[in-house]
Structures are given as C-alpha cells and as structure tokens.
Design a protein around this motif. Structure first.
Motif, mmCIF file in Angstrom:
data_model
loop_
_atom_site.group_PDB
_atom_site.id
_atom_site.type_symbol
_atom_site.label_atom_id
_atom_site.label_comp_id
_atom_site.label_asym_id
_atom_site.label_seq_id
_atom_site.Cartn_x
_atom_site.Cartn_y
_atom_site.Cartn_z
ATOM 1 N N GLU A 140 0.823 -1.207 0.000
ATOM 2 C CA GLU A 140 0.000 0.000 0.000
ATOM 3 C C GLU A 140 0.858 1.259 0.000
ATOM 4 O O GLU A 140 0.542 2.248 -0.683
ATOM 5 N N LEU A 141 1.962 1.223 0.759
ATOM 6 C CA LEU A 141 2.868 2.373 0.820
ATOM 7 C C LEU A 141 3.510 2.622 -0.543
ATOM 8 O O LEU A 141 3.625 3.773 -0.992
ATOM 9 N N ILE A 142 3.921 1.541 -1.201
ATOM 10 C CA ILE A 142 4.527 1.667 -2.535
ATOM 11 C C ILE A 142 3.527 2.270 -3.523
ATOM 12 O O ILE A 142 3.860 3.159 -4.318
ATOM 13 N N LYS A 143 2.272 1.768 -3.474
ATOM 14 C CA LYS A 143 1.240 2.299 -4.367
ATOM 15 C C LYS A 143 0.994 3.783 -4.103
ATOM 16 O O LYS A 143 0.823 4.579 -5.026
ATOM 17 N N LYS A 144 0.977 4.141 -2.799
ATOM 18 C CA LYS A 144 0.763 5.541 -2.439
ATOM 19 C C LYS A 144 1.901 6.414 -2.950
ATOM 20 O O LYS A 144 1.678 7.499 -3.488
ATOM 21 N N LYS A 145 3.137 5.935 -2.781
ATOM 22 C CA LYS A 145 4.295 6.687 -3.266
ATOM 23 C C LYS A 145 4.258 6.835 -4.781
ATOM 24 O O LYS A 145 4.563 7.901 -5.331
ATOM 25 N N GLU A 146 3.887 5.751 -5.478
ATOM 26 C CA GLU A 146 3.791 5.813 -6.935
ATOM 27 C C GLU A 146 2.726 6.813 -7.368
ATOM 28 O O GLU A 146 2.919 7.564 -8.333
ATOM 29 N N ALA A 147 1.592 6.824 -6.642
ATOM 30 C CA ALA A 147 0.527 7.777 -6.964
ATOM 31 C C ALA A 147 1.009 9.211 -6.746
ATOM 32 O O ALA A 147 0.725 10.109 -7.551
ATOM 33 N N GLU A 148 1.766 9.437 -5.647
ATOM 34 C CA GLU A 148 2.302 10.772 -5.378
ATOM 35 C C GLU A 148 3.287 11.198 -6.451
ATOM 36 O O GLU A 148 3.282 12.348 -6.900
ATOM 37 N N ILE A 149 4.131 10.257 -6.880
ATOM 38 C CA ILE A 149 5.106 10.565 -7.931
ATOM 39 C C ILE A 149 4.400 10.902 -9.237
ATOM 40 O O ILE A 149 4.761 11.858 -9.940
#
Length: 210
Positions: free
Chosen positions: A99-108
């Motif tokens: 979930e953290l990776i997905k959130k970071k990817e969305a932010e990027i």
C-alpha cells in the motif's frame, strides 16, 4: 545454559539405562539385546524382581516422562501459535508495504503530472510573449527604422574628414582627396566629397569631407 526439561530428560535416560542393564543382567542377555516376554518368563527371574522392574517403569513414566511430554507438547503448541502470529504479522507488513509503494507511486505520478502541466503552461506563456515581442519588433515601421539606422551607421564608418586642405576656385575636390589618400598609401573609392564649415577670409581652406 541447560534448561530444566533437558536435565529432566537426562535423568530419565540414566534411570532407564540402569533399569535395562539390571533386567538384561538378571535374564542373562548381552549388552544391547532386546528384552522380550520370553526372556522375562524364566524360572530364574523371581516374581519379586518382575514387580520391582514394573514399579520402576511406572515411576519413570508417571513422574518424569509424562510431565516432560506435557511440557514439550505445550511448548510445541505455543510455538505453533507464535509461528502463526508471525506469519500473520509478515502478511500485514507485506500488505502495508504494498500500500505504501502504491501511495508513493501515486504521489510521484501526481508530481509528474503537475510538473508537466506547469512546464506546458510556462512554455505556452513564453511562446506567447515571444510571439508578441517578435511581432512588435518586426512591425514594418520599426523594421524600416532599424534598417535605416544600420545603413547610416555603416556609412559613418566609411566617412573621412581631412583638415587644413587648401581651397581653390573651381577645384575638383574628389581628385584632391584621392591625391591626399594616395600619399598615405590608401586607395579607397571616393564616392562623394564636400567642404564643411563656413569659408572665411584669410583662412587657407575648409575641411574636406568624403
């Protein structure tokens, strides 16, 4: 450090080995021979001996082996629970990391999109300003004025002023200017000549301008 269960197990093994050695010796068996009912059912083995061995075996089982097994089973069950909880925790950690990776990817992706939109907007604004500036700079009047300024500046670079040249009646000024320049080892093409200033009495001549 040796645990309590390990010490208990060692004690059980010692008692068992002593009992087994005693039975083999009484039954006339060799060191590692298997103790069977046939070996025990001998006239030489008294009933009293058999009762003593059975009592010892019961003591080993009830007082030592059974408690040790219970403790071992309880620890094994606890280990299974801990292992299950560990697996659940690891699964939760993996899910959180995902979930953290997905959130970071969305932010990027959001930052990239914002940057792209900003750059496009800046380029469009800059292009608009440049276009307006170029249009204003290349307007017919300004262009004509700029060209005239460049031509006049270039003409001024080619002008020559000669001071103190004697003035005569009906003189051919271009020829006189060329002769002066030839004395200086210069051979330019004289396109136009004129006297500048006001002619005064008693003054040898006005300046020559070419």
């Amino acid at each position: 450090m040796e645990s309590v269960n390990q010490r208990l197990l060692d004690s059980i093994i010692v008692v068992r080995d002593d009992l087994m050695d005693s039975i083999r010796e009484e039954c006339g068996l060799t060191g590692s021979s298997k103790i069977t009912s046939l070996a025990l059912n001998k006239r030489t083995v008294s009933k009293e001996k058999l009762c003593g061995w059975i009592e010892s075996m019961c003591t080993i089982l009830n007082s030592n082996a059974v408690p040790l097994l219970k403790s071992t089973v309880a620890k094994a069950d606890r280990c299974e629970v801990l292992e299950s909880e560990k697996i659940k925790d690891q699964t939760s950690i993996i899910q959180l990391q995902s979930e953290l990776i997905k959130k970071k990817e969305a932010e990027i992706d959001c930052i990239k999109e914002t940057m792209q939109n900003t750059v496009k907007s800046e380029i469009t604004s800059y292009a608009s300003v440049v276009s307006k500036s170029c249009s204003a700079a290349l307007a017919p009047r300004r262009l004509s004025k700029a060209m005239k300024t460049v031509v006049e500046r270039d003409d001024r670079k080619r002008n020559v002023i000669i001071y103190g040249m004697e003035e005569a009646e009906k003189e051919v000024l271009p020829d006189k200017v060329e002769n002066v320049l030839l004395e200086l080892n210069e051979k330019p093409v004289v396109s136009n000549c004129c006297r500048i200033g006001i002619k005064k009495q008693g003054v040898p001549g006005r300046n020559g301008h070419s």
